[in-house]
Design an enzyme around this catalytic site. Structure first.
Site, PDB file in Angstrom:
ATOM      1  N   CYS A 122       0.948  -1.043  -0.067  1.00 54.56           N
ATOM      2  CA  CYS A 122       0.058   0.034  -0.032  1.00 54.56           C
ATOM      3  C   CYS A 122       0.767   1.230  -0.023  1.00 54.56           C
ATOM      4  CB  CYS A 122      -1.105  -0.131   1.238  1.00 54.56           C
ATOM      5  SG  CYS A 122      -2.385   1.115   0.831  1.00 54.56           S
TER       6      CYS A 122
ATOM      7  N   HIS B  79      -3.583  -5.035   1.172  1.00 55.73           N
ATOM      8  CA  HIS B  79      -3.684  -5.609   2.726  1.00 55.73           C
ATOM      9  C   HIS B  79      -4.060  -7.180   2.891  1.00 55.73           C
ATOM     10  CE1 HIS B  79      -2.303  -1.667   4.055  1.00 55.73           C
ATOM     11  NE2 HIS B  79      -3.624  -1.193   3.319  1.00 55.73           N
TER      12      HIS B  79
END
Length: 497
Positions: free
Chosen positions: A330, A437
């Site tokens: 991310c 994630h």
């Protein structure tokens, strides 16, 4: 069944763990149960199946309850952006950024949203177990309090107080918490539990008898210290800064400890690998000896990029030039690119990335929250994960993707290309990045990555058990832990009353 609330004498007293244990115990007994935390402050979050953001702890509690997580289980999520401000996620969607004072002024309006979410849950489950936040005895905040005993009173819940004996002063903490509360709120507490106990319980008996008489509440059990791996932790109090897990294992994974590190639960699966040591890195010399370095997620990507440059820039470049494996997730992935255009999360409009992957990132006002599935590129290795970000990553020229993703079933809530089928992430030599994630929970990808790292360093690696199996084992273990602590008390009967 009347709703029940778990409150604590402090943060990290064991509220979240106890709620998880209760959910699994009652699910084992055929009770339809749901967790509920009106307000959570945490940088660990998860995405529900229908694309809404909630606290990671509540997603874990839903798993313990064997039910599907929804935004009603955590209607208010506060994600700290600095010491003064937090992003407010209301019923799964971002509504703005507020200072502590501004948020206090909002609370009366938010209480109605909290009650709506609770009532929707209560219609669908036999029992809702509410979790408080911090301590219910913050008397300076009682006026507009919306997560602890004033909420319990509003919804007709009875409460249990849990205390952490590891901190010392446990009897005083329980006594002081109850005695400082207004009488009508203190009267909601039917009993208390003592958590993290180690030693001979007979040494506490006389104190427990005296305390129960003084506060007119029952002792519901002595919870033994629950060691081992943790799953779905709520906040950074659980991060072992300065320590290594499984020290001396063949492979060492170093996670850069950004000041605004988020979603560190991404690395829970690595903690279950017997051939892997995990350490959080706070200074440049910590990189030495690492076989894989990870740039994790960040709540303030450009600020953490500046911190990274000031503290790790040369050491990371030397590490990569020497053939070391580097993974960005991310915000960490975005830092590996050439440029980040922000103006949403940061006042800085543009920042140069590390230039290790041919990508660029542009922040958009609407946050993307999607569950995703697919496979490792050019393989049959299945992966699952979720996206939580404002920054949209774009390829610059020909880029080798890391994953091939299926179309998200809830992409209609977002932009035209968001959640679409296609290539995601990037890989160049030993540098990899992804927006996903939770992807390390996918056994196939995690084992592929660690085998790659082991091959790169000529070290041994043998995979550990399935992560999902270990997660089930963990929550089943919590259920046994709670049952063992309450066999001689009225706690389980109280829950079902």
């Amino acid at each position: 069944m009347r709703p029940k609330m778990i409150v604590g004498t402090s943060s990290d007293a064991g509220k979240s763990t106890l709620v998880s244990a209760i959910c699994r115990v009652l699910s084992d007994r055929g009770v339809s149960v749901a967790p509920f935390k009106a307000q959570n402050m945490a940088l660990n979050s998860a995405v529900t199946e229908d694309g809404y953001e909630i606290g990671r702890a509540q997603a874990g509690q839903a798993f313990a309850a064997r039910t599907t997580a929804t935004y009603n289980m955590n209607p208010i999520l506060l994600k700290p952006e600095s010491e003064q401000r937090s992003q407010l996620v209301l019923r799964g969607e971002v509504v703005g950024s507020f200072s502590a004072k501004e948020y206090q002024e909002l609370k009366p309006k938010l209480f109605g949203e909290v009650l709506s979410s609770f009532r929707e849950l209560a219609k669908s489950y036999d029992l809702v177990v509410l979790e408080g936040a911090g301590s219910p005895a913050e008397i300076n905040l009682l006026k507009d309090e919306l997560v602890n005993l004033k909420l319990a009173r509003e919804v007709g819940a009875r409460a249990l107080l849990v205390a952490d004996i590891d901190r010392g002063g446990m009897f005083a903490h329980i006594f002081g918490t109850i005695k400082i509360l207004p009488d009508d709120l203190a009267a909601l507490i039917d009993g208390y539990m003592i958590n993290k106990f180690r030693g001979d319980p007979s040494l506490l008996e006389s104190g427990i008898d005296q305390l129960s008489a003084l506060i007119n509440a029952k002792h519901f059990g002595l919870l033994r210290y629950f060691g081992g791996s943790r799953f779905d932790s709520e906040d950074s109090l659980s991060i072992p800064f300065g320590k290594s897990s499984n020290s001396g294992a063949p492979l060492k994974v170093g996670i850069i400890a950004f000041p605004h590190l988020s979603n560190y639960t991404d690395f829970d699966p690595l903690l279950t690998e017997p051939f892997v040591e995990v350490a959080y890195l706070t200074k440049k010399d910590d990189i030495h000896g690492c076989d894989l370095v990870v740039l994790p997620g960040s709540k303030s990507t450009i600020d953490d990029l500046a911190w990274l440059r000031a503290n790790f820039d040369a050491s990371i470049r030397n590490y990569v030039d020497g053939g070391g494996c580097l993974l960005g997730i991310c915000g960490g992935y975005q830092m590996l690119g050439h440029v980040i255009e922000d103006g949403i999360e940061s006042e800085v409009k543009t920042a140069s990335g590390l230039g290790l992957l041919d990508i660029s990132t542009k922040f958009e006002r609407r946050k993307l929250t999607l569950t995703r599935s697919g496979r490792l590129m050019d393989s049959d290795v299945a992966i699952d994960g979720y996206q939580i970000h404002n920054g949209r990553v774009m390829y610059m020229g020909e880029v080798e993707g890391l994953f091939s993703l299926d179309e998200s079933p809830v992409r209609h809530r977002f932009g035209e290309s968001d959640g679409s089928r296609g290539s995601e992430g990037a890989i160049r030599a030993n540098v990899l990045g992804t927006t996903l994630h939770g992807v390390l929970e996918s056994d196939g990808f995690r084992r592929w990555l660690l085998r790659h790292v082991a091959s790169n360093t000529n070290k041994d690696y043998s995979p550990g058990p399935s992560y999902l199996d270990l997660k089930e084992e963990y929550y089943n273990g919590l259920a046994k832990w709670l049952v063992a602590a309450t066999m001689d008390t009225e706690m389980l009967d109280w829950l079902r009353s």
